[in-house]
Design an enzyme around this catalytic site. Sequence first.
Site, PDB file in Angstrom:
ATOM      1  N   SER A 112       0.788  -1.227   0.000  1.00  0.00           N
ATOM      2  CA  SER A 112       0.000   0.000   0.000  1.00  0.00           C
ATOM      3  C   SER A 112       0.823   1.281   0.000  1.00  0.00           C
ATOM      4  O   SER A 112       1.596   1.511  -0.915  1.00  0.00           O
ATOM      5  CB  SER A 112      -0.951  -0.042   1.176  1.00  0.00           C
ATOM      6  OG  SER A 112      -1.874   0.992   1.075  1.00  0.00           O
ATOM      7  N   HIS A 113       0.699   2.068   1.069  1.00  0.00           N
ATOM      8  CA  HIS A 113       1.359   3.383   1.115  1.00  0.00           C
ATOM      9  C   HIS A 113       2.842   3.282   1.481  1.00  0.00           C
ATOM     10  O   HIS A 113       3.544   4.276   1.474  1.00  0.00           O
ATOM     11  CB  HIS A 113       0.654   4.263   2.144  1.00  0.00           C
ATOM     12  CG  HIS A 113       0.687   3.684   3.526  1.00  0.00           C
ATOM     13  ND1 HIS A 113      -0.095   2.610   3.894  1.00  0.00           N
ATOM     14  CD2 HIS A 113       1.427   4.004   4.600  1.00  0.00           C
ATOM     15  CE1 HIS A 113       0.165   2.303   5.148  1.00  0.00           C
ATOM     16  NE2 HIS A 113       1.083   3.135   5.614  1.00  0.00           N
ATOM     17  N   LYS A 125      -1.957  -9.804   0.842  1.00  0.00           N
ATOM     18  CA  LYS A 125      -3.209  -9.748   1.598  1.00  0.00           C
ATOM     19  C   LYS A 125      -4.198 -10.709   0.959  1.00  0.00           C
ATOM     20  O   LYS A 125      -4.247 -10.827  -0.268  1.00  0.00           O
ATOM     21  CB  LYS A 125      -3.731  -8.322   1.522  1.00  0.00           C
ATOM     22  CG  LYS A 125      -5.005  -8.089   2.279  1.00  0.00           C
ATOM     23  CD  LYS A 125      -5.286  -6.616   2.366  1.00  0.00           C
ATOM     24  CE  LYS A 125      -5.944  -6.095   1.129  1.00  0.00           C
ATOM     25  NZ  LYS A 125      -6.758  -4.893   1.382  1.00  0.00           N
ATOM     26  N   ASP A 276      -2.961   6.364  -3.335  1.00  0.00           N
ATOM     27  CA  ASP A 276      -1.776   5.713  -2.765  1.00  0.00           C
ATOM     28  C   ASP A 276      -1.277   4.553  -3.623  1.00  0.00           C
ATOM     29  O   ASP A 276      -1.784   4.304  -4.724  1.00  0.00           O
ATOM     30  CB  ASP A 276      -2.056   5.249  -1.326  1.00  0.00           C
ATOM     31  CG  ASP A 276      -2.957   4.034  -1.272  1.00  0.00           C
ATOM     32  OD1 ASP A 276      -3.757   3.850  -2.209  1.00  0.00           O
ATOM     33  OD2 ASP A 276      -2.873   3.265  -0.300  1.00  0.00           O
ATOM     34  N   ASP A 278      -1.623   1.313  -3.727  1.00  0.00           N
ATOM     35  CA  ASP A 278      -2.548   0.306  -4.253  1.00  0.00           C
ATOM     36  C   ASP A 278      -3.909   0.879  -4.612  1.00  0.00           C
ATOM     37  O   ASP A 278      -4.847   0.126  -4.891  1.00  0.00           O
ATOM     38  CB  ASP A 278      -2.683  -0.861  -3.275  1.00  0.00           C
ATOM     39  CG  ASP A 278      -3.260  -0.438  -1.940  1.00  0.00           C
ATOM     40  OD1 ASP A 278      -3.063   0.733  -1.558  1.00  0.00           O
ATOM     41  OD2 ASP A 278      -3.900  -1.267  -1.273  1.00  0.00           O
ATOM     42  N   ASP A 280      -6.282   2.534  -2.926  1.00  0.00           N
ATOM     43  CA  ASP A 280      -7.480   2.528  -2.079  1.00  0.00           C
ATOM     44  C   ASP A 280      -7.620   3.791  -1.223  1.00  0.00           C
ATOM     45  O   ASP A 280      -8.631   3.987  -0.575  1.00  0.00           O
ATOM     46  CB  ASP A 280      -7.557   1.250  -1.219  1.00  0.00           C
ATOM     47  CG  ASP A 280      -6.334   1.026  -0.362  1.00  0.00           C
ATOM     48  OD1 ASP A 280      -5.414   1.857  -0.393  1.00  0.00           O
ATOM     49  OD2 ASP A 280      -6.302  -0.008   0.346  1.00  0.00           O
ATOM     50  N   ARG A 281      -6.582   4.646  -1.217  1.00  0.00           N
ATOM     51  CA  ARG A 281      -6.688   5.885  -0.431  1.00  0.00           C
ATOM     52  C   ARG A 281      -6.859   7.094  -1.336  1.00  0.00           C
ATOM     53  O   ARG A 281      -6.535   7.045  -2.519  1.00  0.00           O
ATOM     54  CB  ARG A 281      -5.422   6.108   0.389  1.00  0.00           C
ATOM     55  CG  ARG A 281      -5.167   5.047   1.414  1.00  0.00           C
ATOM     56  CD  ARG A 281      -4.062   5.530   2.325  1.00  0.00           C
ATOM     57  NE  ARG A 281      -3.701   4.496   3.284  1.00  0.00           N
ATOM     58  CZ  ARG A 281      -2.960   4.708   4.353  1.00  0.00           C
ATOM     59  NH1 ARG A 281      -2.486   5.915   4.580  1.00  0.00           N
ATOM     60  NH2 ARG A 281      -2.683   3.727   5.171  1.00  0.00           N
ATOM     61  N   SER A 364      -7.185   7.969   7.823  1.00  0.00           N
ATOM     62  CA  SER A 364      -5.959   7.786   7.050  1.00  0.00           C
ATOM     63  C   SER A 364      -6.193   7.937   5.550  1.00  0.00           C
ATOM     64  O   SER A 364      -5.419   7.435   4.756  1.00  0.00           O
ATOM     65  CB  SER A 364      -5.385   6.408   7.355  1.00  0.00           C
ATOM     66  OG  SER A 364      -6.365   5.407   7.117  1.00  0.00           O
ATOM     67  N   LYS A 375     -11.687   0.152   0.637  1.00  0.00           N
ATOM     68  CA  LYS A 375     -11.702   1.579   0.412  1.00  0.00           C
ATOM     69  C   LYS A 375     -11.268   1.828  -1.028  1.00  0.00           C
ATOM     70  O   LYS A 375     -10.647   0.965  -1.636  1.00  0.00           O
ATOM     71  CB  LYS A 375     -10.842   2.314   1.428  1.00  0.00           C
ATOM     72  CG  LYS A 375      -9.398   1.845   1.569  1.00  0.00           C
ATOM     73  CD  LYS A 375      -8.795   2.503   2.811  1.00  0.00           C
ATOM     74  CE  LYS A 375      -7.301   2.311   2.922  1.00  0.00           C
ATOM     75  NZ  LYS A 375      -6.931   1.058   3.588  1.00  0.00           N
TER      76      LYS A 375
HETATM   77  C1  VG1 Z   1      -2.944   2.239   8.461  1.00  0.00           C
HETATM   78  C2  VG1 Z   1      -4.107   3.185   8.669  1.00  0.00           C
HETATM   79  C3  VG1 Z   1      -5.417   2.435   8.579  1.00  0.00           C
HETATM   80  C4  VG1 Z   1      -5.489   1.694   7.237  1.00  0.00           C
HETATM   81  C5  VG1 Z   1      -4.277   0.816   7.066  1.00  0.00           C
HETATM   82  C6  VG1 Z   1      -4.224   0.153   5.714  1.00  0.00           C
HETATM   83  O1  VG1 Z   1      -2.931   1.263   9.479  1.00  0.00           O
HETATM   84  O2  VG1 Z   1      -3.998   3.839   9.909  1.00  0.00           O
HETATM   85  O3  VG1 Z   1      -6.477   3.340   8.729  1.00  0.00           O
HETATM   86  O4  VG1 Z   1      -6.654   0.911   7.167  1.00  0.00           O
HETATM   87  O5  VG1 Z   1      -3.081   1.581   7.211  1.00  0.00           O
HETATM   88  O6  VG1 Z   1      -4.252   1.105   4.700  1.00  0.00           O
HETATM   89  P1  VG1 Z   1      -1.962   1.332  10.752  1.00  0.00           P
HETATM   90  O7  VG1 Z   1      -2.200   0.055  11.512  1.00  0.00           O
HETATM   91  O8  VG1 Z   1      -0.575   1.498  10.233  1.00  0.00           O
HETATM   92  O9  VG1 Z   1      -2.379   2.561  11.506  1.00  0.00           O
HETATM   93  V1  VG1 Z   1      -3.492   0.792   3.254  1.00  0.00           V
HETATM   94  O10 VG1 Z   1      -4.012   1.924   2.175  1.00  0.00           O
HETATM   95  O11 VG1 Z   1      -1.849   0.988   3.755  1.00  0.00           O
HETATM   96  O12 VG1 Z   1      -3.753  -0.775   2.886  1.00  0.00           O
HETATM   97 CO    CO Z   2      -3.603   1.431   0.337  1.00  0.00          CO
END
Ligand code: VG1
Ligand code: CO
Length: 542
Positions: A112-113, A125, A276, A278, A280-281, A364, A375
């Site tokens: 992801s990010h 995942k 982001d 992947d 989803d953000r 986030s 998302k």
């Molecule tokens: C973070 C965010 C959370 C989000 C998760 C996955 O998790 O806070 O809101 O659902 O990333 O997002 P954490 O446990 O690091 O706070 V993504 O777009 O990275 O799959």
């Molecule tokens: Co993501």
Amino acid sequence: MPVEHGTTPFEGQKPGTSGLRKKVPVFQQPNYAENFIQSVFDTVPRESGSTLVLGGDGRFHNRVVIQQAIRMAAANGYGRVLVGQGGILSTPAASNLIRKYGASGGLILSASHNPGGPDGDFGIKYNIANGGPAPEAITEAIFERTKTIDRWIAVDAPDLDLDAIGSVDVGGMIVEIVDSVADYAELMESLFDFTAIREAVVDGLTLVIDSMSAVTGPYAKEIIERRLGLPAGTVWNAEPLEDFGGHHPDPNPVHAKTLYDHMMGPDAPDFGAASDGDGDRNLIVGKGIFVTPSDSLAMLAANAHLVPAYRNGLSGIARSMPTSGAADRVAEALGISCFETPTGWKFFGNLLDAGMTTICGEESAGTGSDHVREKDGLWAILFWLNILAVRRIPVQQLAREHWARFGRNYYARHDYEAIETARADRLVTELRAALPSLPGRNIAGLTVAAADDFSYTDPVDGSLSPQQGIRIFFDGGSRIVFRLSGTGTEGATLRVYLERYEGPDGSLEGATGDMLAELATAADEIAGIARHTGRTAPDVVT
Ligand code: VG1
Ligand code: CO
């Protein structure tokens, strides 16, 4: 014929907030990815001959794992694998494919990010048949399996050409390489009024989208430039790169600084957005105004009736616990329920499946609805464009009118990254122990009203998720939340979430930093952040 490969367990293959994430060199060890994928295949319920969706965000190591996962799926009784062309699928597009083609689940390869490249992060995942991230009961079972695994199976087959659309037989299983974008673009067109957006563009609505050299580039090019007719070049950084150009593909004012600065400058278009790694953000920035993700959720909900897919109203709103209460006020005004879940999209799945909520969001920068079970970054961007096309007012005016009606939740998240794990654990343990003594105490001019450790009981299946974040409530409605990240790959990341509410008659035009200054001081005093971590300022403020 399946071939059996002997193996031994790796420690720590525990999925976090969103899948298993580790540094690329960890994933490159022989058997590492195979052990985890086999543990998934050994655990998840499915009928023989069922369909698996497979794709990732295009980061370094994506193709290697995809090729291996195909050989393993063939040996593990799948009848068909749908793979995004070039191994590319955004997370929401993968969710859509699972639902649309009746797959029993999907493997999404992404961190992801998190940054990518040979020294960056990789992740895997598993999503279930509803298209959403596997719930905790399943990720726990997968983790248990990783502890005892002693073999993985695969058919003996050469690598496929992942770029050629079409069907291939691999060990008696069909592999379909599909257009990564087409089904998703069609879904978006079915939800939003593309004609209204096109007309607004003709009438002068201007925008820019930053795909951050990550997965949404091809999706945004097709939808924003081709289908909505925006000029070529509207989508920045549209080519997915294996290392995201060396950046964090994290759409916030810090990592999407170029876009942010452009939106605050004299030549800003009406609307700016980013997504982001992947896809989803989303980051939403109007000309001269940053919209916090929590506010964005509330504003989308308040205007949802203007969008074809939500014309008949919302059944409910759900937000993660650390997300601000802005959406709660909209739910109240609409006379619908607002659910508060732990962090992570997997907790929204049951509520969406049961029809208890229509839209969901996280602070986030994650927003989504019942159209998929993830998302969805581009969905949020199109939702905003649809609203702007109907209302024909600047983002700034929309926000001001919203606050004038519902009040404003000033909000910021302070991240302290890569803290030594033992220190972070000590901070949390001490804080937990102090909870009973906090109510009534005066800290940095604020009085603690209540303090607890958030525990969630799923209203649909009754499952319990304890210790999901420490909450400190103050007289007057302000709140601080502390929790440790479940997506990092280096030490621990402490997240501190600050929130202060000002009613419609309160101070609506303050600077966020000033409005939250007392809360930031209180956070350090309550948790001893500097004392435990040696840090006197957060690494990232969003
Ligand atoms: C973070 C965010 C959370 C989000 C998760 C996955 O998790 O806070 O809101 O659902 O990333 O997002 P954490 O446990 O690091 O706070 V993504 O777009 O990275 O799959
Ligand atoms: Co993501």
